[in-house]
Each structure stands twice: as structure tokens, then as C-alpha cells.
Design a protein around this motif. Structure first.
Motif, short mmCIF file in Angstrom:
data_model
loop_
_atom_site.label_atom_id
_atom_site.label_comp_id
_atom_site.label_asym_id
_atom_site.label_seq_id
_atom_site.Cartn_x
_atom_site.Cartn_y
_atom_site.Cartn_z
N ASN A 281 8.15 -1.12 -3.92
CA ASN A 281 7.18 -0.03 -4.15
C ASN A 281 7.56 1.22 -3.36
O ASN A 281 7.42 2.34 -3.86
N ILE A 282 8.03 1.03 -2.13
CA ILE A 282 8.47 2.17 -1.31
C ILE A 282 9.63 2.87 -2.01
O ILE A 282 9.64 4.09 -2.18
N LYS A 283 10.61 2.08 -2.46
CA LYS A 283 11.81 2.64 -3.11
C LYS A 283 11.43 3.41 -4.38
O LYS A 283 11.93 4.50 -4.63
N GLN A 284 10.56 2.79 -5.16
CA GLN A 284 10.18 3.40 -6.43
C GLN A 284 9.46 4.73 -6.21
O GLN A 284 9.76 5.73 -6.86
N SER A 285 8.52 4.74 -5.26
CA SER A 285 7.79 5.98 -5.02
C SER A 285 8.72 7.05 -4.44
O SER A 285 8.57 8.24 -4.73
N PHE A 286 9.73 6.62 -3.67
CA PHE A 286 10.70 7.58 -3.14
C PHE A 286 11.50 8.20 -4.29
O PHE A 286 11.67 9.42 -4.37
N GLN A 287 11.97 7.34 -5.22
CA GLN A 287 12.77 7.84 -6.35
C GLN A 287 11.96 8.77 -7.26
O GLN A 287 12.50 9.71 -7.82
N LEU A 288 10.66 8.48 -7.39
CA LEU A 288 9.80 9.32 -8.23
C LEU A 288 9.36 10.60 -7.50
O LEU A 288 8.70 11.45 -8.08
N ASP B 153 7.19 10.64 -5.23
CA ASP B 153 5.74 10.51 -5.04
C ASP B 153 5.47 10.31 -3.54
O ASP B 153 5.35 9.20 -3.06
N ASN B 154 5.38 11.44 -2.84
CA ASN B 154 5.35 11.40 -1.38
C ASN B 154 4.16 10.66 -0.79
O ASN B 154 4.27 9.97 0.21
N GLN B 155 2.99 10.86 -1.39
CA GLN B 155 1.79 10.26 -0.79
C GLN B 155 1.82 8.74 -0.93
O GLN B 155 1.45 8.01 -0.02
N ASN B 156 2.27 8.24 -2.10
CA ASN B 156 2.41 6.79 -2.26
C ASN B 156 3.51 6.23 -1.36
O ASN B 156 3.40 5.12 -0.86
N PHE B 157 4.57 7.01 -1.19
CA PHE B 157 5.66 6.62 -0.29
C PHE B 157 5.07 6.34 1.11
O PHE B 157 5.38 5.32 1.74
N ARG C 282 -2.25 10.56 9.43
CA ARG C 282 -2.56 11.97 9.18
C ARG C 282 -1.29 12.83 9.30
O ARG C 282 -1.03 13.70 8.47
N TYR C 283 -0.50 12.57 10.34
CA TYR C 283 0.74 13.34 10.50
C TYR C 283 1.71 13.09 9.35
O TYR C 283 2.33 14.01 8.84
N CYS C 284 1.83 11.84 8.93
CA CYS C 284 2.76 11.51 7.84
C CYS C 284 2.31 12.15 6.52
O CYS C 284 3.12 12.65 5.76
N ARG C 285 1.00 12.15 6.28
CA ARG C 285 0.49 12.79 5.06
C ARG C 285 0.71 14.30 5.11
O ARG C 285 1.05 14.94 4.14
N ASP D 178 9.67 16.85 1.13
CA ASP D 178 9.97 15.44 0.83
C ASP D 178 10.44 14.70 2.08
O ASP D 178 10.97 15.30 3.01
N TRP D 179 10.25 13.38 2.04
CA TRP D 179 10.87 12.53 3.05
C TRP D 179 12.35 12.38 2.68
O TRP D 179 12.75 12.68 1.57
N THR D 180 13.14 11.90 3.61
CA THR D 180 14.58 11.83 3.35
C THR D 180 14.96 10.43 2.88
O THR D 180 14.20 9.47 3.07
N ARG D 181 16.14 10.33 2.29
CA ARG D 181 16.65 9.03 1.87
C ARG D 181 16.77 8.10 3.08
O ARG D 181 16.59 6.90 2.98
N GLN D 182 17.04 8.69 4.22
CA GLN D 182 17.19 7.91 5.46
C GLN D 182 15.94 7.08 5.73
O GLN D 182 16.03 5.89 6.07
N ALA D 183 14.76 7.69 5.57
CA ALA D 183 13.49 6.98 5.82
C ALA D 183 13.37 5.78 4.88
O ALA D 183 12.90 4.71 5.27
N ASP D 184 13.83 5.96 3.66
CA ASP D 184 13.80 4.89 2.67
C ASP D 184 14.74 3.75 3.09
O ASP D 184 14.37 2.58 3.07
N GLU D 185 15.95 4.12 3.52
CA GLU D 185 16.95 3.11 3.90
C GLU D 185 16.55 2.35 5.17
O GLU D 185 16.86 1.16 5.32
#
Length: 218
Positions: free
Chosen positions: A114-121, A123-127, A160-163, A170-177
């Protein structure tokens, strides 16, 4: 009657807190009881109790003139919140690796998808939401009750800070990895590796948050 009153008091608290976390009520925004009561559709009494709780938790600030405002977003606070999280959650990840069952690994793998999918889309808030679900599940796995309690006091400030960061880019690919690496270490039951991967992940999230906040301040 008591039950419904308690419910409306709690609802007022959770709804108001959510609006602050999601930046619907913006940092430093002046607020007053009248507007908030109208916004939430509640009477003054449950609202006052909600406000008091949120003042205690530093989401609302009472100014010297007695007026209320939403807590600001500061570099100093974000640094402290994330540094404390890195220490606590590093140890939580270590214990999660020690306690992990195959069922836990499956559950974490689904959250990671789910994290990966929202990152690819994009979709920052779901990420962010799935990221926190991942961290929360590790807390459960760790069975560190006191750690979890302390972390819960910080959790919503971190959220709150992350939102806020997500609203400004956008968040970076690094956060996803990084989530993937944490899961890998836990699946391998590598306690040292899990602790290090988690600490590194939170510190790198901090550097993204700081960059955004400084950018906005300028």
C-alpha cells in the motif's frame, strides 16, 4: 445522558485535533470558541474540554492576551520530535525483529504494498497514513508497553509534521525504499539491522521535513 455527553466531548476533541493535524486549521491560525463550535457543530461545554486537552498536548496555544491560536510549526520542535522517535522506534524495530511471526511479516508486506502503491500514484496523504500504519504495527509487535505510551504522546505531532510536509511537495523514493529495508531486516530477524534501518529512516525523514519547513519559512 452522561454517555452521549462524553461522546460529544471526545468527538469534539478528536475532530478538532484531526483538523490541526491535517492543516485544515493552519499553524498560527487564530481561533475562537464561537467559530470552532460552529465548525464542529458542538456546544460550548464539550468544546471547552476539547480545547483544554489540546492546550495540554500543545496543539493549541493560549496567548498572553487570552486568545487562542493553533500551535506553530517550528524547526526546533520537529527536530526534537523526530530525534526522540528515532531512539524509541529504533528499539521498537529491534524488538519487532525479535518477536516477528510469519503472520506479522505477511501483514507488514501488505502494508508495504500500500505504501509503494500510494507513492507511485503520488498520493502523498495516503503514503503518510500507510507509513504510520507500518510504524504502529511494529509498535504492537514489539510488546514494549511503556515505549508505546511515550511514543503515542509524540505520534500525532509527528503525523502533523508529515502531513504538513506532504502538502508542500512529494516524499522521495528514498523514504519508500527505507520501509522496504526495515521489513527486510525484520523478516531476516536481524535485530541490529532493524534498529539501524529504522533510525536511519526517521533521521532521513527529519531532513526532508526540515528542508520543507525552512523553505516555507523563507
Amino acid at each position: 445522558m452522561m454517555r452521549s455527553r462524553r461522546l460529544s466531548k471526545d468527538n469534539a476533541y478528536y475532530e478538532l485535533k484531526q483538523k490541526i493535524i491535517d492543516s485544515e486549521l493552519k499553524p498560527n491560525q487564530a481561533v475562537n470558541e464561537e467559530n470552532l463550535a460552529a465548525l464542529l457543530g458542538v456546544s460550548r461545554t464539550p468544546l471547552r474540554e476539547a480545547i483544554q486537552r489540546l492546550e495540554n498536548e500543545d496543539f493549541l496555544v493560549r496567548q498572553p492576551n487570552g486568545r487562542l491560536k493553533v500551535a506553530s510549526i517550528t524547526v526546533k520542535e520537529v527536530e526534537e520530535v523526530f530525534l526522540v522517535r528515532s531512539m524509541l522506534e529504533g528499539y521498537i524495530a529491534r524488538n519487532a525483529a525479535k518477536n516477528a511471526t510469519d503472520k506479522d511479516i505477511q501483514k507488514l508486506t501488505v502494508i508495504l504494498e500500500n505504501i509503494k502503491q500510494s507513492f507511485q500514484l503520488g498520493d502523498n496523504q495516503n503514503f503518510v497514513s500507510y507509513g504510520f500504519e507500518f510504524h504502529d504495527y511494529l509498535s504492537e509487535m514489539s510488546e514494549l508497553i511503556v515505549f508505546e505510551k511515550v511514543l503515542n504522546q509524540l505520534r500525532d505531532h509527528a503525523l502533523r509534521y508529515c502531513r504538513f510536509v506532504s502538502l508542500h511537495g512529494d516524499w522521495t523514493r528514498q523514504a519508500d525504499e527505507e520501509h522496504g529495508l526495515i521489513l527486510q531486516m525484520i523478516a531476516d530477524r536481524n535485530e541490529d539491522g532493524a534498529e539501524k534501518a529504522m533510525r536511519d529512516h526517521i533521521i532521513s525523514s527529519l531532513s526532508i521535513a526540515l528542508e520543507r519547513i525552512r523553505g516555507i519559512e523563507e
